[in-house]
Design a protein around this motif. Structure first.
Motif: not given
Lengths: 216, 216
Positions: A9-10, A13-14, A17-18, A21-22, A25, A41, A44-45, B180, B184, B206
């Motif tokens: 699901p889009e 997929l979006r 990448p978060w 990236a985390y 880091l 945590q 924030g999701i 990316p 917060r 896709r």
């Protein structure tokens, strides 16, 4: 591992990448393991959302210690296609197009622009960031030689549909559309719309809302 | 017209620029009027959706002839904030940041980048596309002089949160986040995420799906 393709699901997929990236880091900061609760945590999701998103990716976490961070990063990068080199053409080397040619960051995420096309004689034969600019007339020939399947569309609005049609006729399968024009394509062509100006409109509206609220 | 601020749904704000782009194109082609049905057909969106989106904008169409095209364009541009000049700062003049500084298109859509900030000594004091690059240390001072409220975030991932915090402390109210990294922020700060790499991930997935299908 069988190479079964899953249509992800889009929104997932979006978000992936978060997480990537985390994770990068956290690795820089010396972490060796990461749990989906930690990621949730920090970002924030909802933790159940993170776990659900990870269920599409074949990555195995252990209870308590979580995912091994190097494995998590490699798996996510592969899954997202960032480790493959996808060759692409860019159509329209105007202001936005040439600015994208300057962005070396795309290569790190698996997109390598190998040539740009334009119809302006003064641009043809020049290079931007070592990427050659060719006349659009030469696209079919160069596509046949290279088999490039991805095209970045950065032409003016009034040429968007026409150039999209040419791209498809020449063998492009996926169009990254940066124009604010909504191009029409056959069903078997992938279109990813990235309209910076639509994002600007959202930001302006939200900012205005905020300032009106503060006035009250 | 009373200046009542309406919080417009994000999907509507993202579609309105499509209608605008199409209206401009139709005007170039000599049209003087445009109905929502025409727009719907050309863009491939349900006519009732187009009409609903337009209901947020104060624009009056006449039965049969539709909207007067010049009025429609002006109204949409104003509504979307493209005719106002919004001054902005850019944070991080690296590859993506400097490529955005090259894009003159943003000005046409109401965003004028007046200064960029970075911490690299070799960049400080230089200009890109006539936009001066200042040391990040000078941001608070320059913000106080100019009152700029919009910040474009194009720093590396590992500096995204830290620089976002500095932006907010210095008076930035809206952050256009190109990293990316999911930053917060306090509730009263607007964030618009535009992750090119997330869009790439969607496109790669896709395209892969399409190629797998063709193999079968």
């Amino acid at each position: 591992m069988p190479n079964v393709f899953v249509k992800v699901p889009e929104p997932t997929l979006r978000r992936l990448p978060w997480y990537l990236a985390y994770a990068k880091l956290a690795r820089q900061q010396g972490e060796t393991h990461l749990s989906s609760t930690q990621i949730a945590q920090k970002i924030g999701i909802d933790a159940s959302q993170v776990a659900k998103d990870f269920s599409f990716v074949t990555v195995s976490g252990k209870t308590r210690v979580g995912y091994e961070i190097d494995e998590l990063i490699t798996t996510l990068e592969q899954f997202l296609g960032f480790t493959n080199c996808h060759k692409a053409f860019l159509f329209g080397a105007g202001s936005l197009g040439s600015s994208l040619l300057h962005d070396n960051g795309l290569t790190q995420y698996g997109l390598e622009v190998v040539a740009a096309f334009d119809i302006k004689v003064e641009l043809v034969g020049t290079q931007i960031n070592r990427i050659p600019i060719q006349h659009l007339d030469r696209f079919m020939e160069i596509q046949a030689q290279t088999g490039v399947q991805i095209g970045i569309l950065t032409v003016p609005v009034n040429q968007a549909q026409e150039v999209a049609d040419i791209m498809i006729a020449g063998g492009i399968k996926a169009i990254w559309n940066f124009t604010p024009f909504r191009i029409r394509v056959p069903e078997d062509i992938v279109v990813q719309n990235t309209s910076l100006y639509a994002h600007l409109a959202v930001m302006f509206n939200r900012l205005r809302g905020l300032l009106e609220e503060e006035k009250e």
